[in-house]
Design a protein around this motif. Structure first.
Motif, PDB file in Angstrom:
ATOM      1  N   GLU A  50       0.828  -1.206   0.000  1.00 39.22           N
ATOM      2  CA  GLU A  50       0.000   0.000   0.000  1.00 39.22           C
ATOM      3  C   GLU A  50       0.862   1.256   0.000  1.00 39.22           C
ATOM      4  O   GLU A  50       0.574   2.216  -0.729  1.00 39.22           O
ATOM      5  CB  GLU A  50      -0.918  -0.021   1.226  1.00 39.22           C
ATOM      6  CG  GLU A  50      -1.982   1.064   1.201  1.00 39.22           C
ATOM      7  CD  GLU A  50      -3.000   0.906   2.318  1.00 39.22           C
ATOM      8  OE1 GLU A  50      -3.830   1.821   2.457  1.00 39.22           O
ATOM      9  OE2 GLU A  50      -2.956  -0.110   3.038  1.00 39.22           O
ATOM     10  N   GLU A  51       1.924   1.255   0.794  1.00 42.31           N
ATOM     11  CA  GLU A  51       2.800   2.422   0.843  1.00 42.31           C
ATOM     12  C   GLU A  51       3.574   2.614  -0.447  1.00 42.31           C
ATOM     13  O   GLU A  51       4.036   3.716  -0.748  1.00 42.31           O
ATOM     14  CB  GLU A  51       3.748   2.288   2.051  1.00 42.31           C
ATOM     15  CG  GLU A  51       3.017   2.454   3.382  1.00 42.31           C
ATOM     16  CD  GLU A  51       3.831   2.004   4.582  1.00 42.31           C
ATOM     17  OE1 GLU A  51       5.018   1.679   4.407  1.00 42.31           O
ATOM     18  OE2 GLU A  51       3.278   1.979   5.698  1.00 42.31           O
ATOM     19  N   ARG A  52       3.712   1.553  -1.224  1.00 43.43           N
ATOM     20  CA  ARG A  52       4.352   1.656  -2.541  1.00 43.43           C
ATOM     21  C   ARG A  52       3.354   1.978  -3.645  1.00 43.43           C
ATOM     22  O   ARG A  52       3.727   2.092  -4.808  1.00 43.43           O
ATOM     23  CB  ARG A  52       5.052   0.329  -2.869  1.00 43.43           C
ATOM     24  CG  ARG A  52       6.347   0.098  -2.105  1.00 43.43           C
ATOM     25  CD  ARG A  52       6.861  -1.299  -2.373  1.00 43.43           C
ATOM     26  NE  ARG A  52       8.278  -1.431  -2.041  1.00 43.43           N
ATOM     27  CZ  ARG A  52       8.948  -2.579  -2.051  1.00 43.43           C
ATOM     28  NH1 ARG A  52       8.312  -3.709  -2.369  1.00 43.43           N
ATOM     29  NH2 ARG A  52      10.221  -2.616  -1.763  1.00 43.43           N
ATOM     30  N   GLY A  53       2.071   2.060  -3.292  1.00 47.49           N
ATOM     31  CA  GLY A  53       1.045   2.352  -4.281  1.00 47.49           C
ATOM     32  C   GLY A  53       0.548   1.145  -5.041  1.00 47.49           C
ATOM     33  O   GLY A  53      -0.158   1.286  -6.046  1.00 47.49           O
ATOM     34  N   GLU A  67      -3.665  -3.399  -5.635  1.00 44.29           N
ATOM     35  CA  GLU A  67      -4.176  -4.759  -5.815  1.00 44.29           C
ATOM     36  C   GLU A  67      -3.392  -5.762  -4.953  1.00 44.29           C
ATOM     37  O   GLU A  67      -3.971  -6.645  -4.327  1.00 44.29           O
ATOM     38  CB  GLU A  67      -4.107  -5.154  -7.284  1.00 44.29           C
ATOM     39  CG  GLU A  67      -5.099  -4.399  -8.169  1.00 44.29           C
ATOM     40  CD  GLU A  67      -5.068  -4.902  -9.597  1.00 44.29           C
ATOM     41  OE1 GLU A  67      -4.379  -5.921  -9.862  1.00 44.29           O
ATOM     42  OE2 GLU A  67      -5.743  -4.292 -10.451  1.00 44.29           O
ATOM     43  N   ALA A  68      -2.072  -5.614  -4.912  1.00 41.59           N
ATOM     44  CA  ALA A  68      -1.246  -6.520  -4.098  1.00 41.59           C
ATOM     45  C   ALA A  68      -1.564  -6.350  -2.622  1.00 41.59           C
ATOM     46  O   ALA A  68      -1.638  -7.329  -1.875  1.00 41.59           O
ATOM     47  CB  ALA A  68       0.234  -6.255  -4.364  1.00 41.59           C
ATOM     48  N   ALA A  69      -1.778  -5.094  -2.202  1.00 37.44           N
ATOM     49  CA  ALA A  69      -2.109  -4.841  -0.802  1.00 37.44           C
ATOM     50  C   ALA A  69      -3.416  -5.522  -0.432  1.00 37.44           C
ATOM     51  O   ALA A  69      -3.516  -6.177   0.623  1.00 37.44           O
ATOM     52  CB  ALA A  69      -2.207  -3.340  -0.544  1.00 37.44           C
ATOM     53  N   GLU A  70      -4.437  -5.393  -1.272  1.00 35.70           N
ATOM     54  CA  GLU A  70      -5.727  -6.028  -0.989  1.00 35.70           C
ATOM     55  C   GLU A  70      -5.581  -7.540  -0.895  1.00 35.70           C
ATOM     56  O   GLU A  70      -6.152  -8.182   0.004  1.00 35.70           O
ATOM     57  CB  GLU A  70      -6.730  -5.666  -2.082  1.00 35.70           C
ATOM     58  CG  GLU A  70      -8.099  -6.292  -1.849  1.00 35.70           C
ATOM     59  CD  GLU A  70      -9.101  -5.946  -2.948  1.00 35.70           C
ATOM     60  OE1 GLU A  70     -10.194  -6.528  -2.943  1.00 35.70           O
ATOM     61  OE2 GLU A  70      -8.778  -5.100  -3.812  1.00 35.70           O
ATOM     62  N   GLU A  71      -4.804  -8.114  -1.798  1.00 37.91           N
ATOM     63  CA  GLU A  71      -4.611  -9.564  -1.792  1.00 37.91           C
ATOM     64  C   GLU A  71      -3.968 -10.028  -0.487  1.00 37.91           C
ATOM     65  O   GLU A  71      -4.388 -11.022   0.119  1.00 37.91           O
ATOM     66  CB  GLU A  71      -3.738  -9.964  -2.983  1.00 37.91           C
ATOM     67  CG  GLU A  71      -3.513 -11.466  -3.107  1.00 37.91           C
ATOM     68  CD  GLU A  71      -2.664 -11.827  -4.316  1.00 37.91           C
ATOM     69  OE1 GLU A  71      -2.177 -12.974  -4.362  1.00 37.91           O
ATOM     70  OE2 GLU A  71      -2.470 -10.965  -5.192  1.00 37.91           O
ATOM     71  N   HIS A  72      -2.971  -9.287  -0.029  1.00 40.69           N
ATOM     72  CA  HIS A  72      -2.300  -9.662   1.225  1.00 40.69           C
ATOM     73  C   HIS A  72      -3.231  -9.519   2.424  1.00 40.69           C
ATOM     74  O   HIS A  72      -3.248 -10.374   3.321  1.00 40.69           O
ATOM     75  CB  HIS A  72      -1.047  -8.810   1.434  1.00 40.69           C
ATOM     76  CG  HIS A  72       0.124  -9.228   0.598  1.00 40.69           C
ATOM     77  ND1 HIS A  72       0.680 -10.485   0.664  1.00 40.69           N
ATOM     78  CD2 HIS A  72       0.853  -8.545  -0.333  1.00 40.69           C
ATOM     79  CE1 HIS A  72       1.700 -10.575  -0.176  1.00 40.69           C
ATOM     80  NE2 HIS A  72       1.828  -9.407  -0.791  1.00 40.69           N
ATOM     81  N   LEU A 110      -8.380   0.929   2.486  1.00 39.57           N
ATOM     82  CA  LEU A 110      -7.829   0.724   1.144  1.00 39.57           C
ATOM     83  C   LEU A 110      -8.936   0.753   0.097  1.00 39.57           C
ATOM     84  O   LEU A 110      -8.823   1.415  -0.947  1.00 39.57           O
ATOM     85  CB  LEU A 110      -7.080  -0.612   1.094  1.00 39.57           C
ATOM     86  CG  LEU A 110      -6.459  -1.000  -0.252  1.00 39.57           C
ATOM     87  CD1 LEU A 110      -5.270  -0.105  -0.566  1.00 39.57           C
ATOM     88  CD2 LEU A 110      -6.018  -2.471  -0.224  1.00 39.57           C
ATOM     89  N   LEU A 111     -10.025   0.037   0.370  1.00 41.07           N
ATOM     90  CA  LEU A 111     -11.143  -0.027  -0.577  1.00 41.07           C
ATOM     91  C   LEU A 111     -11.821   1.336  -0.711  1.00 41.07           C
ATOM     92  O   LEU A 111     -12.225   1.737  -1.817  1.00 41.07           O
ATOM     93  CB  LEU A 111     -12.148  -1.079  -0.112  1.00 41.07           C
ATOM     94  CG  LEU A 111     -11.629  -2.538  -0.110  1.00 41.07           C
ATOM     95  CD1 LEU A 111     -12.623  -3.443   0.598  1.00 41.07           C
ATOM     96  CD2 LEU A 111     -11.379  -3.019  -1.534  1.00 41.07           C
ATOM     97  N   ARG A 112     -11.955   2.068   0.400  1.00 43.92           N
ATOM     98  CA  ARG A 112     -12.596   3.381   0.345  1.00 43.92           C
ATOM     99  C   ARG A 112     -11.786   4.348  -0.515  1.00 43.92           C
ATOM    100  O   ARG A 112     -12.349   5.094  -1.328  1.00 43.92           O
ATOM    101  CB  ARG A 112     -12.760   3.939   1.757  1.00 43.92           C
ATOM    102  CG  ARG A 112     -13.382   5.330   1.830  1.00 43.92           C
ATOM    103  CD  ARG A 112     -13.610   5.766   3.278  1.00 43.92           C
ATOM    104  NE  ARG A 112     -12.392   5.649   4.067  1.00 43.92           N
ATOM    105  CZ  ARG A 112     -11.405   6.562   4.063  1.00 43.92           C
ATOM    106  NH1 ARG A 112     -11.503   7.635   3.298  1.00 43.92           N
ATOM    107  NH2 ARG A 112     -10.352   6.388   4.829  1.00 43.92           N
ATOM    108  N   ARG A 113     -10.460   4.318  -0.351  1.00 44.25           N
ATOM    109  CA  ARG A 113      -9.618   5.214  -1.152  1.00 44.25           C
ATOM    110  C   ARG A 113      -9.671   4.862  -2.627  1.00 44.25           C
ATOM    111  O   ARG A 113      -9.451   5.717  -3.494  1.00 44.25           O
ATOM    112  CB  ARG A 113      -8.178   5.170  -0.653  1.00 44.25           C
ATOM    113  CG  ARG A 113      -7.966   5.926   0.657  1.00 44.25           C
ATOM    114  CD  ARG A 113      -6.485   6.107   0.963  1.00 44.25           C
ATOM    115  NE  ARG A 113      -5.821   4.841   1.244  1.00 44.25           N
ATOM    116  CZ  ARG A 113      -5.700   4.312   2.450  1.00 44.25           C
ATOM    117  NH1 ARG A 113      -6.211   4.941   3.503  1.00 44.25           N
ATOM    118  NH2 ARG A 113      -5.082   3.168   2.621  1.00 44.25           N
ATOM    119  N   ALA A 114      -9.965   3.581  -2.906  1.00 43.25           N
ATOM    120  CA  ALA A 114     -10.069   3.156  -4.309  1.00 43.25           C
ATOM    121  C   ALA A 114     -11.463   3.410  -4.871  1.00 43.25           C
ATOM    122  O   ALA A 114     -11.743   3.074  -6.028  1.00 43.25           O
ATOM    123  CB  ALA A 114      -9.729   1.669  -4.418  1.00 43.25           C
TER     124      ALA A 114
END
Length: 447
Positions: free
Chosen positions: A368-371, A374-379, A406-410
């Protein structure tokens, strides 16, 4: 004819003949040759006074006359147990397990129940250190079986061992249930042995804090501290100080936590108890991390990891690596953090689910901090799946919050709301612990 009486008679006759004594010589001055003849024929069991007299005349022990076991064998087994326990404390858990297995086999052959139980407890401790939790549970259950007729203080180590094994598998509620039940039984039975109570109170602090039961953890720490002056085992006192430090941390009392850990560390260093000393480095690293002293935290955590890894304590090493990876992430060293966390994903679902879940959470934060949304959500989703059965409500609530944010920001508002609602079900608030905050008031452990 009673078999035990016949056995005593045969042993008296054998030992008498080996010494070249007649029945009269053996009998004098307290008994008659006729009495010796009756004993040797197995028609009567000698009284305790007679057994002591005969044992003295035959240069043996009452135990050997009544059981056929030379007294030296029990002594030799106890010496072997001491050697195995020292090996576990200062050397290799694998080598110690081999020594305990030899003691267990000899004790079983000689029908020495107490020594069998001690060997089972030692094998359980070895299995905990090497991460073989199935075997650890089996050994602690065997110790409880062998000690079934013993008073609860004698069984406290086996209960504590079972609870720790369940805790390491993520079964926090059941670990609390086992410890609470034993504490209640001790308190209501008139068997309030201080060493047993300190052992159990210290053991329950960790799962209480992981479940967010801070008031219970603080109360257990207070009781353990009040009993400590009545405990003669320095290693037990050190373990109590180590666990009490966790309650100070939960209350934000960083200096008190560090002082408590320093006391434990000094004792472990003096006793050369390697694993316990490593745990102190680990906890001090956590204290430094909570105080924002990340460089000091990294040093302590790396020391702990190296010590535990050298002892092949896989699960404990994994716990430290979760903390270390989080410290590296907070220092902005993302590649190193991801590398450390990534090694934890190899742990299997039963024995390492909590640690693998923590690793996925950290990898999600890094992504998430790297932007890398999708990878963040999966983890985060994988972490939730791994932690759902653990009872670590705070960890799950924190993950739901992270996933919802994460989902809200997306722009995925409905999915975010679902994640938040799920998190609310775990009744916790965000926090700063590596795996997420524990709940403020969890339900009582269920039977």
């Amino acid at each position: 004819m009673d078999e035990q009486e016949a056995g005593i008679g045969r042993r008296v006759q054998r030992l008498r003949k080996q010494l070249g004594m007649t029945q009269r010589q053996l009998a004098e001055p307290s008994y008659t040759p006729a009495y010796i003849s009756i004993v040797e024929s197995g028609r009567v069991r000698p009284s305790e006074a007679a057994l002591r007299f005969l044992a003295g005349r035959l240069n043996t022990s009452v135990e050997e006359l009544t059981t056929g076991r030379p007294a030296r064998l029990a002594t030799e087994l106890r010496l072997a147990l001491t050697d195995a326990q020292r090996e576990l404390a200062t050397g290799s858990a694998v080598d110690a397990a081999g020594a305990f297995e030899r003691v267990a086999a000899d004790a079983a052959r000689l029908d020495l129940g107490p020594e069998q139980a001690e060997a089972a407890l030692g094998l359980g401790d070895c299995a905990l250190e090497t991460g073989d939790l199935d075997r650890a549970l089996a050994q602690f259950e065997e110790a409880e079986r062998l000690l079934a007729d013993a008073p609860l203080p004698r069984r406290a180590r086996a209960v504590r061992g079972r609870a720790v094994a369940h805790l390491l598998t993520g079964e926090l509620r059941y670990a609390c249930y086992l410890l609470e039940s034993a504490i209640e039984e001790l308190s209501t039975s008139g068997l309030a042995d201080p060493e047993a109570l300190v052992l159990l109170y210290a053991a329950v602090i960790g799962p209480y804090i992981d479940m967010g039961a801070h008031a219970r953890a603080a109360h257990a720490a207070e009781l353990a501290l009040s009993l400590a002056p009545r405990v003669s085992d320095p290693a037990l006192v050190a373990g109590m100080h180590r666990q009490v430090a966790r309650t100070f941390l939960a209350e934000g009392r960083i200096a008190d936590a560090d002082a408590s850990l320093a006391k434990a560390q000094a004792i472990y260093r003096q006793l050369r108890l390697g694993t316990d000393l490593a745990h102190c480095h680990w906890m001090r690293g956590y204290v430094h991390a909570q105080g924002g002293e990340l460089a000091l935290a990294e040093t302590e955590l790396r020391t702990a990891r190296d010590m535990l890894s050298a002892r092949r304590a896989e699960l404990f090493t994994a716990q430290v690596e979760v903390e270390l990876a989080d410290v590296l992430r907070r220092m902005g060293r993302y590649d190193q953090a991801a590398e450390v966390a990534g090694t934890l994903l190899r742990l299997d679902d039963r024995h390492g689910a909590v640690h693998a879940g923590g690793a996925h959470r950290l990898l999600g934060l890094i992504s998430e901090e790297r932007g890398e949304t999708e990878a963040a959500e999966e983890h985060y989703v994988k972490a939730l799946a791994l932690l759902e059965r653990s009872g670590a409500s705070g960890d799950l609530a924190d993950l739901c919050r992270l996933l919802g944010d994460l989902l809200r920001r997306a722009g995925r508002v409905e999915a975010a709301m679902d994640a938040y609602r799920t998190g609310l079900g775990y009744r916790a608030t965000p926090g700063t612990t590596t795996l997420g905050p524990p709940p403020a008031a969890p339900p009582r452990p269920e039977e």
